[in-house]
Scaffold this motif. Sequence first.
Motif, PDB file in Angstrom:
ATOM      1  N   LYS A 110       2.700  -7.526  -3.676  1.00 49.50           N
ATOM      2  CA  LYS A 110       3.473  -6.312  -3.412  1.00 49.50           C
ATOM      3  C   LYS A 110       3.040  -5.225  -4.403  1.00 49.50           C
ATOM      4  N   PRO A 111       2.723  -4.033  -3.905  1.00 49.72           N
ATOM      5  CA  PRO A 111       2.174  -3.013  -4.803  1.00 49.72           C
ATOM      6  C   PRO A 111       3.179  -2.533  -5.847  1.00 49.72           C
ATOM      7  N   THR A 112       2.654  -2.133  -6.968  1.00 48.03           N
ATOM      8  CA  THR A 112       3.413  -1.298  -7.894  1.00 48.03           C
ATOM      9  C   THR A 112       2.902   0.121  -7.678  1.00 48.03           C
ATOM     10  N   VAL A 113       3.820   1.047  -7.532  1.00 45.31           N
ATOM     11  CA  VAL A 113       3.458   2.417  -7.167  1.00 45.31           C
ATOM     12  C   VAL A 113       4.207   3.386  -8.070  1.00 45.31           C
ATOM     13  N   ARG A 114       3.499   4.398  -8.550  1.00 43.78           N
ATOM     14  CA  ARG A 114       4.122   5.440  -9.350  1.00 43.78           C
ATOM     15  C   ARG A 114       3.546   6.778  -8.923  1.00 43.78           C
ATOM     16  N   ARG A 115       4.429   7.752  -8.790  1.00 42.92           N
ATOM     17  CA  ARG A 115       3.965   9.079  -8.422  1.00 42.92           C
ATOM     18  C   ARG A 115       3.640   9.878  -9.682  1.00 42.92           C
TER      19      ARG A 115
END
Length: 526
Positions: free
Chosen positions: A442-447
């Motif tokens: 499952k991705p880790t995502v940060r804007r």
Amino acid sequence: MTPRRRAARILPAALLASLLAAGGQPARAEAAPVSIQPGDVTQCTVDPKLAKRSLRAMWIASVGNLNWPSRTGLTPAQSQAELIAQLDLAKRNGFNAVILQVRPTADTFWPSQREPWSQWLTGSQGKSPGWDPTAFAVQQAHRRGLELHAWVNPYRVAQDATGKKLVSTHPARQHPEWTVSYGGKLYYNPGIPAVRAHVVATITELVARYPVDAVHFDDYFYPYPVSGQSFNDAATYRRYGAGKGLASWRRQNITALVTDARRSIQRTRPGTQLGISPFAVWRNVGTDPQGSQTKAGVQTYDDLYADTRAWVRGGLVDYLTPQVYWSRTLSAARYGVVAQWWAQQAAASPRTNISLGEASYKVGTTVDSAWTKPRELVSHLELASTLKDAKGRPLLRGHVFFDSSSVRANKLDAQGIVAREWYRKPALTPATPWLDRVAPGKPTVRRQGNDLLIRSRGARQVVVYRVDKAAGSVSRCDLADTRNVVAIANHTGRWTIPASLRTAGGTWLVSGVDRASNESAATVVR
């Protein structure tokens, strides 16, 4: 832990809602997953034009300089520019794969230790073009999010009957006993075990060198019948037939090639598919009650000695793309009749994806009046989408168009209609759970400003969704098709939000996809 148990559950709505700040902008809080396992969406209403998984591809033929390169003797820069134009054409038309011919006449588009450089590059077989076309093709296709299927013709050796133009080091010159002249061309004899070993070894070399997504055979096994001629393999049959009937022995030879090639591919680079695009009629019902309601002049089982039905039902190939190159109204072999027959085979096989080959090259011709109508081609997609299993899932997994020159020509705007009505949103290729069913992490995502910083262990691509809802309202069905897909992009670690969507609200999510097209749980962007 099994893949099923690894699937994340949807968290309570209140927790999801807390992840978004007022105004719809992503909040700086830890993301929550939304499960998007294939079995979770069977109760969702999915528009077939927005199917999430579908093989959308075009063939790029190199033999005879049919599609690419346009002629022999191009400089590396010219040839590379032409290939990039082919890949960009595929991308513009909404495709997710190209099938590139890299071994057209027992010669290669890579620096092989087993066979000479192809004559279709420089005009002289055995002469290096000064670059590696296959390496370049794989790199550039993957950069554009396209799969690269390496198209190999197993048995064709030369376009003339003598083979005198073959380079002196060609295996067919070194082993003339391997060859048979037939119909004005020269072929390897499928009945000789050394021939099979050579073809498989060449394929193994290809797969070992390059991360191709599939190896692809076309419809040429034993050659198409030529009136008044017989394929002279009598001596081979006497030596290797072991009391079998000639036809059964020939079919055994072809099935052995398919089996050995796939086994070697999986051993060399696990997860790489073997796909085949045979002539579409296995047998007419007049020949066999299990056959299709057709009256085709050629039957693969009887004339090409390719038991395509058995390959599908036995799971010997990962995908099959029968060349259903006929209109809906051709009496001898109606498109709908043949498509329905192949859908029945798909229903009986859990380990082979079936897509359909489409005759883009016939559009605008008078070979059949149906092809003078702009919507004949798109009507094939419409018809195929109605063929479903008991749970309402599509039985046929996509369409492949022959050929790239016809796609570019876009006669009658037929290909344009397909692109606008069916391929306007990107789609994933069909999954192959029998090869690999474990999804990436499952991705880790940060804007970060206008960029999404993404990490997904084991992923090759990422799917970016934007759902016009608050996070707490997002359901699996919102991710069941492509209506909320913004992009399917290479997993480079960074994806830039298009300018047109930078102020868009709603919920952004990202999933990871591996080379077997397994999709992870989706992560809400924080």
